[in-house]
Motif scaffolding. Structure first.
Motif, PDB file in Angstrom:
ATOM      1  N   PHE A 247      19.094  25.692 -18.539  1.00 46.85           N
ATOM      2  CA  PHE A 247      18.649  25.304 -19.883  1.00 46.85           C
ATOM      3  C   PHE A 247      17.801  26.378 -20.545  1.00 46.85           C
ATOM      4  N   THR A 250      20.631  28.125 -22.286  1.00 50.92           N
ATOM      5  CA  THR A 250      21.466  27.383 -23.232  1.00 50.92           C
ATOM      6  C   THR A 250      20.685  26.827 -24.426  1.00 50.92           C
ATOM      7  N   LEU A 251      19.423  26.430 -24.227  1.00 46.74           N
ATOM      8  CA  LEU A 251      18.691  25.787 -25.325  1.00 46.74           C
ATOM      9  C   LEU A 251      18.449  26.713 -26.517  1.00 46.74           C
ATOM     10  N   ALA A 255      20.152  26.005 -30.224  1.00 49.26           N
ATOM     11  CA  ALA A 255      19.381  25.883 -31.461  1.00 49.26           C
ATOM     12  C   ALA A 255      19.833  26.893 -32.514  1.00 49.26           C
ATOM     13  N   PHE A 266      13.882  25.272 -32.285  1.00 52.13           N
ATOM     14  CA  PHE A 266      14.126  25.616 -30.886  1.00 52.13           C
ATOM     15  C   PHE A 266      13.009  25.054 -30.009  1.00 52.13           C
ATOM     16  N   LEU A 269      13.619  21.328 -29.558  1.00 56.18           N
ATOM     17  CA  LEU A 269      14.627  21.016 -28.549  1.00 56.18           C
ATOM     18  C   LEU A 269      14.057  21.140 -27.137  1.00 56.18           C
ATOM     19  N   THR A 270      13.320  22.226 -26.907  1.00 50.53           N
ATOM     20  CA  THR A 270      12.727  22.443 -25.589  1.00 50.53           C
ATOM     21  C   THR A 270      11.673  21.385 -25.289  1.00 50.53           C
ATOM     22  N   PHE A 273      13.392  18.115 -24.293  1.00 51.72           N
ATOM     23  CA  PHE A 273      13.841  18.218 -22.903  1.00 51.72           C
ATOM     24  C   PHE A 273      12.665  18.036 -21.945  1.00 51.72           C
ATOM     25  N   GLU A 307      24.347  15.670 -19.038  1.00 55.68           N
ATOM     26  CA  GLU A 307      24.520  17.034 -19.533  1.00 55.68           C
ATOM     27  C   GLU A 307      25.852  17.193 -20.252  1.00 55.68           C
ATOM     28  N   LEU A 323      19.049  15.553 -24.902  1.00 59.71           N
ATOM     29  CA  LEU A 323      18.355  16.539 -24.079  1.00 59.71           C
ATOM     30  C   LEU A 323      17.099  15.951 -23.452  1.00 59.71           C
TER      31      LEU A 323
END
Length: 438
Positions: A247, A250-251, A255, A266, A269-270, A273, A307, A323
């Motif tokens: 991740f 990929t994250l 984004a 971004f 998103l992190t 998660f 996933e 996520l």
């Protein structure tokens, strides 16, 4: 109650390990330091994308440079953890990380930073982590003892993921306003908190194993080889880590290249998660014993399914929710595997066995990052998430079949035959099958 104050509720709740003074100091130092580390991760990824024109392959190679040393040196780091004072080793590792982070911060502030310097810093940090990670993981048991180890391990995951929520979100704001330089500088300063807290600990209260180290790296590997209950979760961790836990790579690409957002999104998103990861860590804090193999396998299968769903998220809001769920499943799986391995290992071998666990969990990221980078370059970031989830699901199914076959073999071997009772060695085999330590 006579003689002394009543015990606090913290001793009976999910935070009961914090009643141990040394562990409280440890957590205090780690919260700030790990927050700085996660801020640095976001800043480093964003810096690489800025220097290379959003190259996913370059980001993959930087990630590989950071985790590559774990493949080479982690087993030696575990041997050092079993042989020497863990508290002093952690102090040396954090001091080295502070120096390296300060150097990179200076390069960024002066405008002299180049991609090769980011590679060099990532590699240096990987070398330090190859000693720090197994030492830190095995040091938790010395601070709290075996009775509180599951709780303390889960709380360690909780503060790690709390930092992973706060750090990236804060980093996104700071990068948007001031650039990556201040983030690098804060990370360098955050290591001093760890050094102070380690200094304030009481060494006499540590529970150092009286057996000490037995042999070297090969003895640790033989210990694992002779324990099928350790081999299965470690193999499952290997496949999940290589293909499904990339991740960090990929994250940022999800984004930037899929949803076309900025550093702030971004970070969101992190943070989503990591929020899910934090929830899983708090849930596992209530664990009081060694989890079953079934728990490890089912959690890996759930991670794979989520996933796959995250890879097919139709929009940014759906990606945030999926996520968060994926982060929850990833930490629940990681904690289940970690507890099954750590609580099934003799204290004298714990540093080396956890080094092997670290080698598989994080060292495999080197291979996984390159594979994932190639898949992203060829098929896109969505495909990499879906394929990673599919591999995790298939690995869980295979591990379940392996355990059923092994259990059937043990049962058949233990069944009395016409020639007489079972061999005297069979109870020992049954103990190993059930996960008991010798």
């Amino acid at each position: 109650m006579s003689g002394g104050r009543p015990r606090r509720n913290i001793d009976r709740g999910i935070f009961r390990s914090l009643a141990v003074r040394n562990f409280r100091l440890f957590v205090t130092g780690q919260v700030l330091s790990v927050s700085g580390t996660w801020m640095m991760v976001v800043a480093q990824d964003w810096l690489v994308l800025s220097l290379t024109g959003d190259s996913g392959l370059a980001l993959g190679f930087v990630t590989a440079a950071q985790f590559g040393p774990l493949l080479l040196f982690t087993l030696h780091g575990g041997k050092l953890a079993d042989r020497y004072d863990k508290r002093r080793l952690l102090g040396l590792c954090n001091a080295a990380s502070a120096v390296g982070s300060l150097w990179l911060a200076v390069m960024v502030f002066t405008g002299a930073v180049r991609l090769w310097q980011v590679f060099a810093f990532a590699f240096f940090l990987g070398v330090v982590n190859s000693v720090e990670v197994p030492t830190r993981m095995s040091f938790v048991g010395e601070m709290v003892g075996p009775g509180l180890l599951p709780n303390a391990s889960a709380l360690s995951a909780a503060y790690f993921n709390l930092a992973r929520v706060v750090g990236p979100a804060l980093a996104g704001l700071v990068i948007s306003a001031f650039g990556v330089g201040p983030v690098m500088a804060f990370n360098a300063a955050s290591y001093t908190t760890v050094l102070v807290c380690l200094r304030l600990m009481r060494p006499a209260e540590l529970r150092i194993p009286v057996t000490g180290q037995r042999g070297g790296i090969r003895d640790g590997l033989r210990h694992v080889r002779d324990r099928p209950d350790l081999v299965t979760p470690l193999l499952l961790v290997l496949f999940v880590s290589v293909f499904a836990l990339n991740f960090q790579l990929t994250l940022p690409l999800l984004a930037k290249n899929v949803f076309h957002t900025d550093a702030r999104s971004f970070g969101l998103l992190t943070a989503a998660f990591s929020f899910g990861s934090l929830c899983a860590a708090l849930v596992t804090a209530s664990r009081t014993g060694r989890p079953s193999n079934r728990t490890v396998v089912v959690s890996a299968a759930v991670l794979g399914l989520l996933e796959i769903a995250a890879g097919g998220a139709p929009g940014f809001p759906a990606a945030v929710v999926l996520l968060a769920a994926t982060g929850c499943a990833s930490v629940y799986f990681g904690q289940a595997a970690n507890h099954r391995v750590q609580l099934g290992t003799e204290p004298g071998y714990r540093g080396r066995v956890l080094a092997l666990y670290t080698l598989i969990m994080q060292g495999s990221t080197t291979v996984g990052a390159v594979i994932t980078g190639w898949i992203i370059a060829s098929l896109g970031v969505r495909a990499s998430l879906c394929l990673g989830g599919l591999v995790a699901l298939l690995a869980a199914v295979s591990a379940s079949a392996r355990e059923r076959s092994r259990a059937a073999g043990v049962t058949e071997a233990a069944r009395p035959t016409e020639s007489g009772p079972p061999s005297p060695d069979l109870p020992c085999a049954s103990d190993r099958a059930s996960g008991r330590s010798s």
